[in-house]
Each structure stands twice: as structure tokens, then as C-alpha cells.
Design a protein around this motif. Structure first.
Motif: not given
Length: 310
Positions: A273-280, A288-299
Motif C-alpha cells: 500500500q502507498m499512503t499519504v500522511l497528513l496533519p489532519e 476521493n482523489y487519493i483513493a482514485s490513484c490507488g492510495m490510502s490516506c492516514v491523518y
């Protein structure tokens, strides 16, 4: 020895003495001789660091001397750089000098004559990214010089980076090692944001490690590139790769996605899994944009807690 050339390999001289013998200037890094068919090339890593680069030196194999060209901003194949590139056509020999780190009072810095060099015919130069004196990133010309005859080698004259590789390199490294090898970015625009990203990554690393996860980073060096790329976090246990950003604005998130896609081309370890890590938590559209790229989002959902966006 070229007619008119009298300086022996490994002998120590000052710029003033060389100017008296062969002409040229006391200050430029690349000086075509005005009295002999030579181009005098001066390598001064200590001075180079003041101007934002640190490529100069021998490769690990010892067969290539990396030498950074001249010019502020994005360097061009003009002036001294052109005289190196076209030295064969001009009937000139490249003569490399390197500072010893000692000075005469007066008389300036002492250099030693490394020897006669020629450009590698297969790839005479490459482009390397480095900061300028203000910290702004720029494209430098890095010449690949090969010894044309016997040369002098002294301890400590190795380059800060190895010569280019024809294939991509991928290594799992400790976070501390990656931090030590990355550029100092405190002076450039965006430095504060990068430090916030580092703080966010550190908190998330601690959170993962509290769950008994093994946390590292990836060191990636694309083929033909001098500098390595370092990912933010590689969760070895979950086989998940993260790119952290200090804000949830669209441009930063787009950049994170682009960086992960760039890394993916050179990864040869398992990444589930590739994931974008964010402060909030970002907006729903950006999730939805991140998911459309096949990635996950953790905040960050608090100082010591993180959630994954659905």
C-alpha cells in the motif's frame, strides 16, 4: 608531458604560481591557459559547499573524478564549462588541481596537481540537483573526468556521492541514516514546512513502533542520477510506504501522490500500500482523489493518535 607544461603530478603550488607559469586567473574554477594548450581545473570542495554543492571527488571505484561546473543558477554549457566539454576539439589538455586545505600567508591556498584527465566519452557529464548559496534548488553540470595518465590520489578526496549507476538502486535504511544524508534544507523556501513534515513523520513513526511495527525508510537512486531519493516512512511490518505533507491543501497532496508514483518506478521491495500522511483529515474530494490513484490516506486525529480516511 605537454610542451610548455612543467608541473609534476602531486606537486604543491599556489594559484599565484600557476598564473605566473601558465596565465589565467587566480580565482576562477576553470581557467584555460593563456600560454599553453591546457585547461586548468581547480577543485575546492570546502569553497564549493559555500556555493551549495558537494559533488567533487573520486567515485567509490576510483575510476572517475566528479567535478562540478561553474555558474550560478541552472548551469549552462558556456564559458568555462564549454572549455571543458570541447577541450579535445580545441587541442587542449585538462589539468586537475585540488586544494590541500592549507594556506600560505600571504600566497593563498595550496593546491596539489592531481594530473591529466579527459572526459568520459560515453557520458561526459550529468545533471545534479543541489542548492545554491540561498538554498534554492538548481541544476548543476557535473563532469565525469577519467585519468589520462598517472594521477595523484590523497586520502579524503572521495566524492560525497558515488558515480552514476546504469540500474536503479533500492535499499531499506534506518530513518537516522536517511536524515544524515539528505540535504540541509533549513535555508531554502519551504524549509519550515519540511520540518513540520519531519515532526509529523516522527510522531507517526512512534505511533507505529508502539504497535510493534518495524519502521524504516527507502533509499532510492534512479539510474543515471547522482543523488539518492529518500521516502518518508516505510512500514516494513505492514509493507506500506508513506509520503508526509505538512498541510492538507490540494497542491501538497498532489505533490505527495506524484512523489509516491515516482518512487514506485524504482522500488524492488514489497509494498502492499502507498499512503499519504497528513496533519489532519483533508476534504472529501481530496480523500476521493487519493483513493482514485490507488492510495490510502492516514491523518493525525490527535497528538498521539492517527486514523485512516475511509
Amino acid at each position: 608531458m605537454t610542451k610548455g607544461w612543467t608541473t609534476a603530478v602531486n606537486s604543491e603550488v599556489t594559484r599565484a604560481e600557476l598564473v605566473a607559469l601558465y596565465g589565467g586567473s587566480k580565482y576562477g574554477g576553470i581557467e584555460p591557459s593563456t600560454s599553453t594548450p591546457n585547461v586548468l581545473v581547480y577543485s575546492d570542495p570546502t569553497e564549493a559547499k559555500k556555493h551549495g554543492y558537494s559533488f567533487d571527488g573520486w567515485s567509490a571505484a576510483g575510476d572517475i573524478y566528479l567535478y562540478t561546473g561553474e555558474g550560478a543558477g541552472d548551469q549552462q554549457l558556456t564559458d568555462g564549462n564549454k572549455s571543458i566539454l570541447n577541450h579535445v576539439e580545441a587541442g587542449r589538455t585538462l589539468r586537475l588541481f585540488r586544494t590541500t586545505g592549507r594556506k600560505l600567508k600571504p600566497g593563498g591556498k595550496i593546491h596539489y596537481y592531481v594530473g591529466e584527465f579527459a572526459l568520459d566519452t560515453g557520458q561526459p557529464f550529468i545533471r545534479g540537483e543541489c542548492p545554491d548559496k540561498t538554498g534554492k534548488m538548481r541544476s548543476a553540470i557535473v563532469f565525469r573526468l577519467k585519468p589520462a595518465d598517472a594521477v595523484a590520489r590523497r586520502d579524503g578526496d572521495e566524492a560525497s556521492t558515488d558515480d552514476i549507476s546504469p540500474v536503479a538502486e533500492c535499499d531499506v535504511v534506518p530513518v537516522e541514516q536517511a536524515n544524515a544524508e539528505e540535504f540541509a534544507i533549513s535555508g531554502r523556501k519551504g524549509g519550515k514546512g519540511k520540518r513540520r513534515e519531519t515532526g509529523l513523520s516522527g510522531r507517526y513513526q512512534a505511533w507505529l513502533e508502539a504497535q510493534q511495527h518495524d519502521v524504516k525508510r527507502l533509499r532510492l537512486r534512479p539510474p543515471g542520477e547522482l543523488r539518492a531519493l529518500y521516502t518518508d516512512i516505510y512500514d516494513v511490518t505492514a509493507e506500506e510506504l508513506y509520503e508526509a505533507k505538512s498541510t492538507v491543501n490540494r497542491n501538497d497532496i498532489r505533490m505527495a501522490v506524484g512523489q509516491l508514483l515516482d518512487y514506485r518506478r524504482h522500488i524492488d521491495v514489497k509494498v502492499q500500500q502507498m499512503t499519504v500522511l497528513l496533519p489532519e483529515r483533508p476534504s472529501s474530494d481530496l480523500v476521493n482523489y487519493i483513493a482514485s490513484c490507488g492510495m490510502s490516506c492516514v491523518y493525525a486525529a490527535g497528538k498521539r493518535h492517527f486514523d485512516r480516511a475511509a
